[in-house]
Design an enzyme around this catalytic site. Sequence first.
Site, PDB file in Angstrom:
ATOM      1  N   HIS A  56      -6.004   2.697  -3.708  1.00 12.65           N
ATOM      2  CA  HIS A  56      -5.977   2.857  -2.255  1.00 12.65           C
ATOM      3  C   HIS A  56      -6.668   4.172  -1.884  1.00 12.65           C
ATOM      4  O   HIS A  56      -7.691   4.173  -1.222  1.00 12.65           O
ATOM      5  CB  HIS A  56      -4.530   2.809  -1.776  1.00 12.65           C
ATOM      6  CG  HIS A  56      -4.379   2.685  -0.288  1.00 12.65           C
ATOM      7  ND1 HIS A  56      -5.216   1.947   0.495  1.00 12.65           N
ATOM      8  CD2 HIS A  56      -3.447   3.233   0.569  1.00 12.65           C
ATOM      9  CE1 HIS A  56      -4.844   2.019   1.768  1.00 12.65           C
ATOM     10  NE2 HIS A  56      -3.777   2.805   1.832  1.00 12.65           N
ATOM     11  N   HIS A 105       3.891  -2.249   2.975  1.00 12.70           N
ATOM     12  CA  HIS A 105       3.923  -0.898   2.388  1.00 12.70           C
ATOM     13  C   HIS A 105       5.229  -0.735   1.610  1.00 12.70           C
ATOM     14  O   HIS A 105       6.315  -0.860   2.196  1.00 12.70           O
ATOM     15  CB  HIS A 105       3.810   0.160   3.494  1.00 12.70           C
ATOM     16  CG  HIS A 105       2.494   0.094   4.237  1.00 12.70           C
ATOM     17  ND1 HIS A 105       2.259  -0.816   5.251  1.00 12.70           N
ATOM     18  CD2 HIS A 105       1.343   0.802   4.079  1.00 12.70           C
ATOM     19  CE1 HIS A 105       1.011  -0.656   5.694  1.00 12.70           C
ATOM     20  NE2 HIS A 105       0.440   0.320   4.997  1.00 12.70           N
ATOM     21  N   ASP A 118       0.832  -1.221   0.000  1.00  3.87           N
ATOM     22  CA  ASP A 118       0.000   0.000   0.000  1.00  3.87           C
ATOM     23  C   ASP A 118       0.864   1.268   0.000  1.00  3.87           C
ATOM     24  O   ASP A 118       2.054   1.236   0.357  1.00  3.87           O
ATOM     25  CB  ASP A 118      -0.876   0.049   1.266  1.00  3.87           C
ATOM     26  CG  ASP A 118      -1.979  -1.004   1.246  1.00  3.87           C
ATOM     27  OD1 ASP A 118      -2.005  -1.839   0.312  1.00  3.87           O
ATOM     28  OD2 ASP A 118      -2.805  -0.992   2.174  1.00  3.87           O
ATOM     29  N   ASP A 119       0.217   2.364  -0.345  1.00  6.28           N
ATOM     30  CA  ASP A 119       0.705   3.744  -0.171  1.00  6.28           C
ATOM     31  C   ASP A 119       1.740   4.196  -1.210  1.00  6.28           C
ATOM     32  O   ASP A 119       2.188   5.339  -1.186  1.00  6.28           O
ATOM     33  CB  ASP A 119       1.294   3.989   1.241  1.00  6.28           C
ATOM     34  CG  ASP A 119       0.240   3.823   2.337  1.00  6.28           C
ATOM     35  OD1 ASP A 119      -0.937   3.605   1.986  1.00  6.28           O
ATOM     36  OD2 ASP A 119       0.604   3.899   3.520  1.00  6.28           O
TER      37      ASP A 119
HETATM   38 ZN    ZN Z   1      -2.533   3.243   3.455  1.00 12.17          ZN
END
Ligand code: ZN
Length: 329
Positions: A182, A289, A134-135
């Site tokens: 996301h 992440h 993610d991110d």
């Molecule tokens: Zn996030």
Amino acid sequence: MAFFNEVKNIVFTVIIVILSTTLIAVSVVFALRGAEINEAYLTASSELETTRENLAATESEKSSVESQLEAERQERQRLEQENAGLKSEIEQLKAKKAEEEAKKLALQQQQQAQQVRPPQTPPPATKVCYLTFDDGPCENTLAILNILARYNAKATFFVKGNSKCIDYVKNIKDAGHAVGLHTYTHDYKQLYASDAAYFNDLNAVSAAVEQRIGNVKLVRFPGGSSNEVSKHCPGIMTRLTKSVPEAGYAYFDWNVDSGDAMKFNSQQIIEAVLSQASKKSGAICVLMHDIKINTTQALPSVIEGLIQQGYYFDVLSHDSYGFHHGVKN
Ligand code: ZN
């Protein structure tokens, strides 16, 4: 002889006088008695008349009372009908009220069920591992892609639309991985301000990705569907976990947390993933992440450890198991 005749005459006269007097007296008595009888007759007649009149009055009174009684009977009948009508109206109202209450209860139960919506059915028994990042994307994403390529492991990247490296979504896709949405800003307060605010954010990241690699329908909610950072907007996750799939997206949570968002060092990340994975009997979805350097350092050992546990790696697709958490807001 004359004397005798004289006496005879006198006696005769006296007798006549006596008889006449008696006759007169009897006549007088009869006359008086007749008047008396007549008077009595008149009195009786008048009394009879009065009685007749009284009877007539009584008859009329009786008929008036009877008609009054009839009127009262009709009024009673009318009231009884009215009463029956009211009773049935009351019954109808009661039935309606019961129906409303049943509906209300069903709605409450539905709302309660939504508030504590249980996770999906258990994940598939096959030992498939969905690595998720993610991110990103960011500079570090390229290093992650290299490591994955080394092990021929596939992963899914839930990207942030306003990243300056957003163009890397093309690199991700070209390497055979999946791209998911996301958030555009990752600003919890802003994107969970309202349902409309969430969809604005989702549309923004969706547009950023679409113009580079085409339409993407995989979603991961910032903080997951079980997040409580959205509490300032009560019930929003309950609604979004319905409305987002209804809008054609599939959303994914996870069942293994690498802890890299909690500043775990690479060794802690390896231990966290491998320890949780070893306790699962089927599919796993690992939260990581790609913006974390510790994750990049941990990744080779994570992959090797998972392979040793019998896992193989795949990308998430629209029909994959969602690993949904219980919704808390
Ligand atoms: Zn996030």
